[in-house]
Scaffold this motif. Structure first.
Motif, PDB file in Angstrom:
ATOM      1  N   ASP A   1       0.852  -1.186   0.000  1.00 56.42           N
ATOM      2  CA  ASP A   1       0.000   0.000   0.000  1.00 56.42           C
ATOM      3  C   ASP A   1       0.890   1.240   0.000  1.00 56.42           C
ATOM      4  O   ASP A   1       1.656   1.450   0.931  1.00 56.42           O
ATOM      5  N   ALA A   2       0.808   2.060  -1.033  1.00 55.69           N
ATOM      6  CA  ALA A   2       1.720   3.191  -1.205  1.00 55.69           C
ATOM      7  C   ALA A   2       1.291   4.435  -0.429  1.00 55.69           C
ATOM      8  O   ALA A   2       2.036   5.399  -0.365  1.00 55.69           O
ATOM      9  N   ARG A   3       0.082   4.425   0.153  1.00 57.63           N
ATOM     10  CA  ARG A   3      -0.369   5.616   0.885  1.00 57.63           C
ATOM     11  C   ARG A   3       0.376   5.738   2.213  1.00 57.63           C
ATOM     12  O   ARG A   3       0.938   4.776   2.717  1.00 57.63           O
ATOM     13  N   ASP A   4       0.368   6.940   2.796  1.00 62.69           N
ATOM     14  CA  ASP A   4       0.993   7.095   4.096  1.00 62.69           C
ATOM     15  C   ASP A   4       0.111   6.486   5.179  1.00 62.69           C
ATOM     16  O   ASP A   4      -1.061   6.173   4.962  1.00 62.69           O
ATOM     17  N   LEU A   5       0.677   6.287   6.353  1.00 63.65           N
ATOM     18  CA  LEU A   5      -0.018   5.594   7.433  1.00 63.65           C
ATOM     19  C   LEU A   5      -1.305   6.315   7.846  1.00 63.65           C
ATOM     20  O   LEU A   5      -2.335   5.683   8.048  1.00 63.65           O
ATOM     21  N   ALA A   6      -1.297   7.650   7.934  1.00 62.65           N
ATOM     22  CA  ALA A   6      -2.489   8.403   8.338  1.00 62.65           C
ATOM     23  C   ALA A   6      -3.615   8.217   7.312  1.00 62.65           C
ATOM     24  O   ALA A   6      -4.783   8.045   7.685  1.00 62.65           O
TER      25      ALA A   6
ATOM     26  N   ASP B   1      -8.877   5.920   5.948  1.00 61.35           N
ATOM     27  CA  ASP B   1      -9.661   5.150   4.984  1.00 61.35           C
ATOM     28  C   ASP B   1     -10.264   3.910   5.650  1.00 61.35           C
ATOM     29  O   ASP B   1     -11.424   3.572   5.421  1.00 61.35           O
ATOM     30  N   ASN B   2      -9.499   3.253   6.483  1.00 64.36           N
ATOM     31  CA  ASN B   2     -10.003   2.051   7.157  1.00 64.36           C
ATOM     32  C   ASN B   2     -11.111   2.384   8.157  1.00 64.36           C
ATOM     33  O   ASN B   2     -12.071   1.636   8.308  1.00 64.36           O
ATOM     34  N   GLU B   3     -10.971   3.508   8.852  1.00 66.95           N
ATOM     35  CA  GLU B   3     -11.993   3.888   9.819  1.00 66.95           C
ATOM     36  C   GLU B   3     -13.282   4.326   9.127  1.00 66.95           C
ATOM     37  O   GLU B   3     -14.375   4.099   9.630  1.00 66.95           O
ATOM     38  N   ALA B   4     -13.146   4.947   7.961  1.00 69.71           N
ATOM     39  CA  ALA B   4     -14.318   5.448   7.246  1.00 69.71           C
ATOM     40  C   ALA B   4     -15.060   4.348   6.502  1.00 69.71           C
ATOM     41  O   ALA B   4     -16.247   4.471   6.234  1.00 69.71           O
ATOM     42  N   ASN B   5     -14.409   3.266   6.220  1.00 69.84           N
ATOM     43  CA  ASN B   5     -15.029   2.241   5.391  1.00 69.84           C
ATOM     44  C   ASN B   5     -14.834   0.859   6.015  1.00 69.84           C
ATOM     45  O   ASN B   5     -13.767   0.284   5.955  1.00 69.84           O
ATOM     46  N   ASP B   6     -15.906   0.336   6.626  1.00 70.45           N
ATOM     47  CA  ASP B   6     -15.828  -0.974   7.254  1.00 70.45           C
ATOM     48  C   ASP B   6     -15.578  -2.085   6.248  1.00 70.45           C
ATOM     49  O   ASP B   6     -15.072  -3.140   6.600  1.00 70.45           O
ATOM     50  N   ALA B   7     -15.932  -1.865   4.996  1.00 66.66           N
ATOM     51  CA  ALA B   7     -15.763  -2.913   3.985  1.00 66.66           C
ATOM     52  C   ALA B   7     -14.291  -3.234   3.757  1.00 66.66           C
ATOM     53  O   ALA B   7     -13.953  -4.331   3.349  1.00 66.66           O
ATOM     54  N   LYS B   8     -13.410  -2.286   4.050  1.00 69.82           N
ATOM     55  CA  LYS B   8     -11.991  -2.526   3.843  1.00 69.82           C
ATOM     56  C   LYS B   8     -11.300  -3.044   5.097  1.00 69.82           C
ATOM     57  O   LYS B   8     -10.128  -3.362   5.053  1.00 69.82           O
ATOM     58  N   ARG B   9     -12.017  -3.112   6.200  1.00 71.46           N
ATOM     59  CA  ARG B   9     -11.435  -3.635   7.429  1.00 71.46           C
ATOM     60  C   ARG B   9     -11.421  -5.147   7.366  1.00 71.46           C
ATOM     61  O   ARG B   9     -12.284  -5.765   6.756  1.00 71.46           O
ATOM     62  N   PRO B  10     -10.455  -5.768   7.998  1.00 76.38           N
ATOM     63  CA  PRO B  10     -10.444  -7.230   8.032  1.00 76.38           C
ATOM     64  C   PRO B  10     -11.730  -7.760   8.662  1.00 76.38           C
ATOM     65  O   PRO B  10     -12.278  -7.165   9.593  1.00 76.38           O
ATOM     66  N   LEU B  11     -12.216  -8.869   8.168  1.00 77.13           N
ATOM     67  CA  LEU B  11     -13.485  -9.438   8.587  1.00 77.13           C
ATOM     68  C   LEU B  11     -13.507  -9.751  10.082  1.00 77.13           C
ATOM     69  O   LEU B  11     -14.497  -9.468  10.764  1.00 77.13           O
ATOM     70  N   LEU B  12     -12.448 -10.324  10.596  1.00 78.47           N
ATOM     71  CA  LEU B  12     -12.424 -10.668  12.023  1.00 78.47           C
ATOM     72  C   LEU B  12     -12.479  -9.424  12.900  1.00 78.47           C
ATOM     73  O   LEU B  12     -13.086  -9.429  13.960  1.00 78.47           O
ATOM     74  N   GLU B  13     -11.825  -8.350  12.446  1.00 82.80           N
ATOM     75  CA  GLU B  13     -11.853  -7.108  13.213  1.00 82.80           C
ATOM     76  C   GLU B  13     -13.273  -6.532  13.242  1.00 82.80           C
ATOM     77  O   GLU B  13     -13.746  -6.059  14.267  1.00 82.80           O
ATOM     78  N   CYS B  14     -13.986  -6.596  12.120  1.00 87.84           N
ATOM     79  CA  CYS B  14     -15.373  -6.121  12.061  1.00 87.84           C
ATOM     80  C   CYS B  14     -16.265  -6.984  12.954  1.00 87.84           C
ATOM     81  O   CYS B  14     -17.172  -6.472  13.617  1.00 87.84           O
ATOM     82  N   ALA B  15     -16.006  -8.273  12.984  1.00 88.30           N
ATOM     83  CA  ALA B  15     -16.821  -9.178  13.789  1.00 88.30           C
ATOM     84  C   ALA B  15     -16.629  -8.907  15.278  1.00 88.30           C
ATOM     85  O   ALA B  15     -17.568  -9.017  16.060  1.00 88.30           O
ATOM     86  N   LYS B  16     -15.425  -8.526  15.672  1.00 86.44           N
ATOM     87  CA  LYS B  16     -15.200  -8.198  17.085  1.00 86.44           C
ATOM     88  C   LYS B  16     -15.996  -6.961  17.486  1.00 86.44           C
ATOM     89  O   LYS B  16     -16.529  -6.884  18.593  1.00 86.44           O
ATOM     90  N   ASP B  17     -16.092  -5.983  16.578  1.00 85.61           N
ATOM     91  CA  ASP B  17     -16.843  -4.761  16.869  1.00 85.61           C
ATOM     92  C   ASP B  17     -18.358  -4.998  16.823  1.00 85.61           C
ATOM     93  O   ASP B  17     -19.116  -4.275  17.474  1.00 85.61           O
TER      94      ASP B  17
END
Length: 163
Positions: free
Chosen positions: A132-137, A142-158
């Motif tokens: 992933d070429a984007r910077d860490l921030a 992007d990950n916080e704004a879009n649950d679809a891009k979060r890992p499935l297990l992480e979404c399931a914990k939430d």
């Protein structure tokens, strides 16, 4: 050496033995320059491995590239050490057996570096950041704004109701 084995590459009447001392001087000067360039290359690797983006993605990047630095240093300096008269006398070597010793040692050293690199690259690397070429921030936002891009297990914990 190559020139001695292949005299046909030189023009008619060219006497290689006349120019060999000059070739030897140039070769020695180039070896000295390459030694300095080797040190600069290793220093450059230290600088690059301390960049924030590299550290974010690789963790301890200096550790991960230690093996490469060792091969660069050994490849340049080890033949010079093996060709020293003191070392050749102590190990009962001539020029050819010295080259063979360097080649053999370099093969063993490569194996050690491969094992070291395998272990160091397996631990502490965020593999998803390597691609992933984007910077860490930007990645975090992007990950916080879009649950679809979060890992499935992480979404399931939430959202335990998903289970």
């Amino acid at each position: 050496r190559y020139a001695n084995a292949h005299p046909e590459i030189f023009p008619e009447g060219f006497h290689l033995d006349v120019y060999m001392p000059e070739f030897a001087k140039v070769s020695q000067k180039l070896q000295d320059y390459f030694t300095v360039l080797t040190v600069l290359c290793v220093y450059n690797m230290f600088l690059i491995c301390s960049f924030k983006d590299v550290v974010d993605a690789l963790g301890n990047a200096n550790q991960k590239f230690t093996g490469m630095r060792m091969l660069i240093i050994l490849g340049q300096l080890q033949p010079q050490v093996v060709q020293m008269p003191l070392v050749q006398r102590a190990l009962n070597l001539n020029e050819n057996t010295g080259k063979l010793l360097h080649s053999t040692l370099l093969t063993v050293e490569c194996l050690i570096v491969v094992i070291f690199n395998y272990k160091s690259w397996e631990w502490g690397v965020k593999k998803e950041l390597l691609y992933d070429a984007r910077d860490l921030a930007g990645r975090r936002a992007d990950n916080e704004a879009n649950d679809a891009k979060r890992p499935l297990l992480e979404c399931a914990k939430d959202n335990p109701e998903m289970l």
